[in-house]
Write a protein that holds these residues in place. Sequence first.
Motif, short mmCIF file in Angstrom:
data_model
loop_
_atom_site.label_atom_id
_atom_site.label_comp_id
_atom_site.label_asym_id
_atom_site.label_seq_id
_atom_site.Cartn_x
_atom_site.Cartn_y
_atom_site.Cartn_z
N THR A 280 9.95 87.90 -51.47
CA THR A 280 9.68 87.92 -52.71
C THR A 280 9.25 86.21 -53.10
OG1 THR A 280 11.75 87.57 -54.10
CG2 THR A 280 10.62 89.89 -54.01
N TYR A 281 8.37 85.94 -53.93
CA TYR A 281 8.01 84.57 -54.15
C TYR A 281 7.95 84.39 -55.80
CZ TYR A 281 7.24 84.28 -49.12
OH TYR A 281 7.52 84.35 -47.91
N ALA B 215 11.01 79.76 -55.60
CA ALA B 215 12.04 80.32 -54.85
C ALA B 215 11.15 81.40 -54.02
CB ALA B 215 13.02 81.08 -55.22
N GLY B 216 11.23 81.18 -52.62
CA GLY B 216 10.54 82.34 -51.67
C GLY B 216 11.43 82.72 -50.72
N GLY B 217 11.14 83.88 -50.39
CA GLY B 217 12.23 84.45 -49.37
C GLY B 217 13.77 84.51 -49.83
N GLN C 104 17.15 89.98 -43.03
CA GLN C 104 16.30 91.12 -42.74
C GLN C 104 14.87 90.41 -42.46
OE1 GLN C 104 16.48 93.98 -45.61
NE2 GLN C 104 17.15 95.27 -43.99
N GLN C 105 14.18 90.31 -41.36
CA GLN C 105 13.19 89.77 -40.84
C GLN C 105 12.28 90.84 -40.05
OE1 GLN C 105 13.45 85.84 -39.13
NE2 GLN C 105 15.14 85.23 -40.55
N PHE C 106 10.80 90.80 -40.30
CA PHE C 106 10.20 91.90 -39.55
C PHE C 106 8.72 91.42 -39.75
CE2 PHE C 106 7.86 95.80 -39.27
CZ PHE C 106 7.81 96.23 -37.91
N ALA C 107 7.87 91.48 -38.63
CA ALA C 107 6.77 91.14 -38.71
C ALA C 107 6.02 90.01 -39.59
CB ALA C 107 5.83 92.59 -39.07
N GLY C 108 6.83 88.96 -39.48
CA GLY C 108 6.51 87.92 -40.38
C GLY C 108 7.05 87.76 -41.80
N ILE C 109 7.52 89.03 -42.27
CA ILE C 109 8.18 88.94 -43.51
C ILE C 109 9.65 88.62 -43.63
CG2 ILE C 109 8.46 90.64 -45.53
CD1 ILE C 109 5.38 90.17 -45.04
N GLY C 110 9.99 87.67 -44.44
CA GLY C 110 11.16 87.32 -44.51
C GLY C 110 11.58 86.31 -43.39
N THR D 69 10.42 83.05 -43.78
CA THR D 69 10.25 81.76 -44.29
C THR D 69 11.08 81.88 -45.60
OG1 THR D 69 8.39 81.15 -43.36
CG2 THR D 69 8.99 79.79 -45.30
N GLY E 126 6.52 82.96 -34.57
CA GLY E 126 6.38 83.68 -33.44
C GLY E 126 7.52 84.66 -33.16
N GLY E 127 7.86 85.22 -34.16
CA GLY E 127 8.88 86.32 -33.77
C GLY E 127 10.33 85.79 -33.47
#
Lengths: 308, 316
Positions: free
Chosen positions: A61-62, B82-84, B116-122, B124, B286-287
């Motif tokens: 989220t942002y 705030a992000g991520g 939790q990170q997957f496919a670029g989500i989470g 950053t 880059g994963g």
Amino acid sequence: MVVSEKGERGAHTERRDRMLGAGTSAILVVLVAMIVFAPLAVARPVASSLKAPFSGSVVSTYRNVVAQGCGLAYNVKNPSWNASTGKGVLAEYAAANSCASQSGYVGANTQGYSFGEYDIGIPVNVGGNGYYHFKVDWATHFAVAKSYTAGTCVVSNSTPYYCDAFALWYASAGAGLYDATNNSWLQYTTALVCWNGGCLGLTYYPFPVWTGFNETHNVTNCNYGTCYPQNTSTPAMYSLLPMHLDFFLNTSWPLLSSHKYAVITYCYAEAWVSMYSYNTRITGASGTVNFNGGTLGNYERLTSVTWK
Amino acid sequence: MEVIEEVYPEMEARIMLKKGAKFVRTGRRRRDGGHIFRWAGSAVAVTMIVLFAPLGAAIAVPGNLKAPYTGTVTTSYNQFSAGGCAAAKMLKNASFDPLTGRGYFGAHVSAKPCAQQFAGIGTTSDGSATGVYTIAVPLAVGGNGYYHIKLVWSTNFSSNMTYNPGTCTGSAQYYGCSSYAYWNAFVSIGLFDSSNGSGVPFTGPGCWNGGCGTYQWDAYRVYSNNTDCGVSYGGCALSGSSSTFGILPTHLSYYLNTSWPLLTNQSYSIIVEAGVQEYAAVGAYGGAKVTGAISAITFNGGTLGNYQRLLYMSWR
């Protein structure tokens, strides 16, 4: 022996043998074709779908809030998405008034601004190699409220002088496919987002995006005694709120069962009210914007992801 | 003459005033010495007054202000994002109270890798915050002339920064991680002429805790690290930097010597802008995954006894 057997097996068998004789060539052609056009030859997409709970999903989220001068803003509902239910929420509020007290440029800039966004990554395992047709469906319940009074740009002896006041909301949502094995976005032969009876193609890389906005904007630009007012409003068609968002994605290359893929989808909303003046002041301007996708029965729900 | 003697020695305006003083003294001596010199001195004086009218009219009238700072206009800018897996909040919204002369600002931001990170989500996380107040204190001068304006602040600040770039791991052909932590706090000053909508140039230092610098107190800390891995690098390229500037003062004194005369028929304001900006980020591409990283900043000028107080403002 052969003749005898042939005679014994009869005409039906004979036709089969002819077919086998002719089929030998056909098989060779197919084999060659499979080698030459291997990706196409193995194109056997397996249909499937996902509904809540969206197991293994990741959400990020942002949010951002700005309050300046006589402005106010906040996230009415912090953006979030629940993988168990598929429901997401976000709600933004912004308000501003032209400041009563101003000295030079101090107090000349006032604004309230907030945005919220959630991004979702949903794992997708395709059951067979091939070109795929994905459909991502959202049900959305949005409500917006906007009030705005332009106020007056006070005539100034200074030149140039300038006033700029606006109130707006902006929202968007998108869906696309990501290859998590080689960390790249997929491309599409067809990519559409459809809502309320209309569709839009790929206008934003790397996936189709619905956008809605509504803005009322007043600018007064005065130079050496001549003023150039610019008053704009958003045509109503852009600010229609969708009840459903359906994303259609036809991959332009085959997906492989050995790769990990993800459906990436997001929802974003912002509210913004601003008054700015230079070498003068704005009096009597005010505005409030409420974009509600998260309270009072408003939400967004990812209903299904299907592919075939 | 008192005014001249108290002028800060390094200032251009002071030199100009001293030149005027020498002339007056010389003329006085000549007047004592005889008629010719007396008339000559008067003629020169008249000529100088005509030629250098602004200087000739320089009769600065001293004044001062203490709280409550009546007529002061204040505005503020408060922002946080705030992000991520980052957090950001205002410890105290930036504000200034003209009644007490006290100002406040403070914020906290932090960022860490998402579990939790997957496919670029989470992948950053970043947080930012800005709290700034701006005040315009009316300055009504009692006479035309070059002015020497002094502002004295009492300040209490505290800051804390935790930073660890963590470890970057990945297996893709190209991958990398980065992290960042930064804060910048400041109290700057200016002089504005509202009558013609422009700033008034001035010279003069700002002084704090035994040293003097420019007209703006400013301090910052910054840390950054980048890891970029890939075939073309033949492994991983590491880069980073850290920088520290300034101290946290307990008092601030600003001296403004106007570069041109102030006039009684103009409206002037002393403009003070004070605040802090903070930014913290942890990310990967880059994963890649970054583990153990933390970037956290607290700058407090608004709670737990921290504040800025404009003790007084004087001019002459």
